[in-house]
Design a protein around this motif. Structure first.
Motif, short mmCIF file in Angstrom:
data_model
loop_
_atom_site.label_atom_id
_atom_site.label_comp_id
_atom_site.label_asym_id
_atom_site.label_seq_id
_atom_site.Cartn_x
_atom_site.Cartn_y
_atom_site.Cartn_z
N ASN A 87 -0.84 -0.92 -7.91
CA ASN A 87 -0.17 -1.06 -6.60
C ASN A 87 0.10 -2.52 -6.26
N LEU A 91 3.81 -3.85 -5.28
CA LEU A 91 4.10 -4.20 -3.90
C LEU A 91 3.98 -5.69 -3.60
N ASN A 94 6.28 -7.56 -7.13
CA ASN A 94 7.63 -7.02 -7.36
C ASN A 94 7.90 -6.77 -8.84
N PHE A 105 3.02 6.05 -0.28
CA PHE A 105 3.79 4.90 0.18
C PHE A 105 4.28 5.17 1.60
N SER A 106 4.40 4.11 2.38
CA SER A 106 4.96 4.24 3.72
C SER A 106 6.47 4.49 3.60
N GLN A 109 8.16 1.31 2.53
CA GLN A 109 7.96 1.02 1.11
C GLN A 109 8.83 1.92 0.25
N ARG A 110 8.94 3.18 0.60
CA ARG A 110 9.73 4.13 -0.20
C ARG A 110 11.20 3.74 -0.29
N ASN A 225 11.44 -0.50 -8.93
CA ASN A 225 11.41 -1.37 -7.76
C ASN A 225 12.80 -1.94 -7.49
#
Length: 280
Positions: A87, A91, A94, A105-106, A109-110, A225
């Protein structure tokens, strides 16, 4: 000063020795924490599907490496012992992509992620027979008296809603918690349990009991990402390459190699069914 030089010398030597590996071409599997390669894909150790302790890194590792090569994506696949490390790279650093399950994921974030299913696995409840000699009863009256062993980011809402206490760990630590009686049951793919017990707890293997019903399907995802310069393009090419592998039989051939023809067909059908249901 001499002490500092002596401490730095082995580290510098390791960078020199690893340099040829970092500059090799084609997808690789590694456990290194440092890589000169700009395209990093990080995942957590999850035998027998993804692990440096399995030949060629396991079935999912080979599927991913094959798809990456077909898509023309040169990347390192780095396997880590802890999910929080994966993670972090996604996050905070990158990274190009990560691979994992139990996604949490929030919404914000998604939006920066492109999520592609790679394998769908069945999971079963496991308990330790000496702690429950008469079997494990999971009806609503008994659940509130039990402790569930959960993986990080696993959805435990159905257990907490029933009044069940939850404790956390990775799969190996959860097996140890089962044996000690710290947790009463866990949910894991049968092949993972079998591999870990054969390797680390062979003498006690018969004491770990699986309830017969499949309780859930767990999906292993590639997560690209968008914040990485190559993220969106790599995701599109990987998704196309993976779909081609499923269609032309290469995906199934890899599963047959590791899991046997009968298991391979089941995994293939589950992925096709899941992808169709998600409109992928």
């Amino acid at each position: 000063m001499k002490r500092t030089q002596m401490m730095l010398l082995p580290l510098l030597l390791s960078f020199v020795l690893l340099a040829p590996v970092a500059s090799a071409t084609g997808p690789r599997v590694t456990t290194t924490l440092f890589s000169a390669h700009e395209n990093e894909i990080h995942t957590v150790d999850f035998p027998p599907y993804v692990s440096t302790d399995v030949v060629d890194g396991g079935s999912v590792s080979e599927i991913v490496r094959t798809a990456l090569m077909a898509a023309g994506i040169d990347a390192d696949l780095s396997i880590h012992p802890l999910k929080r490390m994966v993670n972090y790279y996604l996050l905070q650093e990158n990274a190009l992509a990560v691979m994992g399950r139990h996604l949490h994921f929030s919404d914000v974030q998604r939006k920066a992620l492109i999520i592609i299913p790679v394998m769908v696995m069945e999971e079963q409840y496991i308990y330790y027979k000496p702690q429950h000699p008469d079997g494990l009863n999971l009806d609503s009256d008994h659940l509130k008296q039990l402790v569930y062993g959960s993986h990080q980011d696993e959805d435990v809402s159905r257990f907490t809603a029933a009044g069940c206490t939850v404790k956390y760990g990775n799969t190996m630590s959860l097996l140890k918690q089962l044996r000690r009686g710290d947790v009463d049951f866990i949910e894991v793919p049968p092949l993972t349990i079998e591999w870990l017990l054969d390797r680390y707890m062979a003498d006690e293997k018969e004491q770990f009991v699986s309830l017969p019903d499949v309780v859930d399907n767990e999906v292993l995802y590639m997560i690209f990402n968008r914040k990485h310069a190559a993220g969106e393009d790599a995701a599109a090419r990987f998704k196309q390459a993976l779909a081609a592998m499923v269609k032309d039989g290469r995906y199934g051939t890899i599963l047959d190699k590791y899991l046997g023809a009968e298991h391979g067909k089941l995994y293939l059908r589950r992925l096709e069914s899941f992808s169709a249901g998600q409109g992928l």
